[in-house]
Design an enzyme around this catalytic site. Structure first.
Site, mmCIF file in Angstrom:
data_model
loop_
_atom_site.group_PDB
_atom_site.id
_atom_site.type_symbol
_atom_site.label_atom_id
_atom_site.label_comp_id
_atom_site.label_asym_id
_atom_site.label_seq_id
_atom_site.Cartn_x
_atom_site.Cartn_y
_atom_site.Cartn_z
ATOM 1 N N ASP A 19 8.195 -8.397 -1.603
ATOM 2 C CA ASP A 19 8.594 -9.491 -0.704
ATOM 3 C C ASP A 19 9.714 -10.364 -1.280
ATOM 4 O O ASP A 19 9.589 -11.587 -1.352
ATOM 5 C CB ASP A 19 7.383 -10.389 -0.394
ATOM 6 C CG ASP A 19 6.142 -9.615 0.001
ATOM 7 O OD1 ASP A 19 6.273 -8.674 0.806
ATOM 8 O OD2 ASP A 19 5.047 -9.949 -0.491
ATOM 9 N N GLU A 226 6.077 -8.818 11.160
ATOM 10 C CA GLU A 226 5.979 -9.803 10.072
ATOM 11 C C GLU A 226 7.324 -9.880 9.353
ATOM 12 O O GLU A 226 8.284 -9.188 9.687
ATOM 13 C CB GLU A 226 4.873 -9.419 9.088
ATOM 14 C CG GLU A 226 5.122 -8.124 8.334
ATOM 15 C CD GLU A 226 3.967 -7.686 7.449
ATOM 16 O OE1 GLU A 226 2.950 -8.412 7.379
ATOM 17 O OE2 GLU A 226 4.073 -6.609 6.828
#
Length: 333
Positions: A19, A226
């Site tokens: 991420d 997401e």
């Protein structure tokens, strides 16, 4: 540990990272990843395997210099409101202060978003005692516009709980929309001047096709799942995100940071592993995509590694699709 980074190869190999939120601060590239724990627990759709407890910040003077790991910048034990799962973070600079935004489950198991501050982009960061009022779900991405107004984009389905907030309050057993209904969009909120709270409630972003029709929940090739990220290029706002189940990074564009955003295409084809999560940053006159895959662990979903590659625009402003493994594939004859 320190080595010169190469495109589409792990930035670091001594810890598992995912991420990556990349920013240029003080003339360097700083990367704010999540820190995957090296454990052998089972996978599930709720994401329990992603049991992260702290953040490490990485930096590069440039792409010819070694990657520096600045050590632990924030730990779960120091966040009074949080119980577990420090998932994908982001950072921003304003008011002569560095802000780290992060999701975690509160003591009721509900994902919220917190904020921590530092005088240095490398941390350590000191968390506020409470989560941000009105925040929920996961994957905060903060964009500070040219007029100095800051926006937070956030939200993720399934383990990220976004579908449980359709009524404006948390409904534990809520399901997502029907396949032929408009997909749930990411949320956006204007941030207050001190970056610690929302200005008003968060609103839902509409993602539409070229005809202005909503992308539907069953359109898993294009619908939001997401990992939102917003950047600006030639006056347009680019919202990029993960499709989740089809494992792609895609994007949409708008003339307004709040949308609606018009779907445009794929940025990154699927990577090794289930999740895909990214950031896009300009440095030295070039644009770069930071992303992760599971190549370092031979495909274990919760043992990921952060990578980067150059990103290119076409003359019309569209982004050229990237295949992160193309350099190892035999070219077509």
């Amino acid at each position: 540990m320190n080595h010169t980074p190469k495109p589409n190869e792990p930035l670091v190999t001594h810890i598992f990272t995912a991420d990556p939120s990349a920013h240029v601060f003080e003339g360097k590239i700083y990367i704010y990843p999540s820190h995957d724990l090296d454990h052998d627990g089972p996978d599930n759709d709720n994401g329990d395997q992603y049991a992260m407890e702290d953040y490490h910040i990485l930096s590069l003077d440039n792409f010819d210099s070694p990657v520096v790991d600045h050590g632990e910048a924030l730990h779960l034990r120091d966040i009074p409101w949080a119980s577990k799962q420090l998932w994908a973070p982001d950072a921003a600079f304003k008011n002569n202060t560095y802000y780290l935004f992060f999701p975690a489950r509160d003591h009721d198991g509900i994902f919220r978003i917190g904020v921590a501050t530092s005088a240095s982009p490398s941390g350590p960061f000191s968390p506020e005692p409470h989560y941000m009022e009105g925040s929920f779900s996961i994957d905060p991405a903060v964009f500070v516009d040219e007029d100095d107004q800051a926006y937070m984009y956030f939200g993720g389905l399934w383990g990220g709980q976004l579908e449980k907030w359709q009524t404006g309050s948390f409904v534990p057993d809520a399901a997502g929309p029907d396949p032929d209904a408009p997909a749930l969009g990411p949320r956006v909120a204007r941030l207050s001047e001190d970056m610690r709270s929302f200005q008003g409630e968060a609103s839902e972003i509409a993602i539409v096709d070229e005809d202005g029709q909503p992308i539907l929940a069953g359109d898993e090739e294009r619908r939001y799942f997401e990992g939102p990220w917003v950047h600006k290029y030639n006056g347009l706002y680019y919202l990029s995100y993960s499709t989740g189940t089809t494992h792609k990074l895609v994007y949409a564009v708008s003339r307004d940071p709040l949308g609606p955003y018009t779907y445009k295409g794929t940025i990154l084809t699927p990577v090794i592993g289930w999740t895909t999560h990214h950031s896009i940053v300009e440095f030295g006159g070039k644009w770069y995509l930071f992303y992760h895959d599971c190549s370092l662990s031979d495909g274990v979903n919760h043992k990921r590694c952060v990578k980067f590659t150059e990103l290119h625009y076409n003359e019309d402003g569209t982004i050229r699709t990237i295949d992160p493994y193309a350099s190892t594939v035999e070219p077509l004859k």
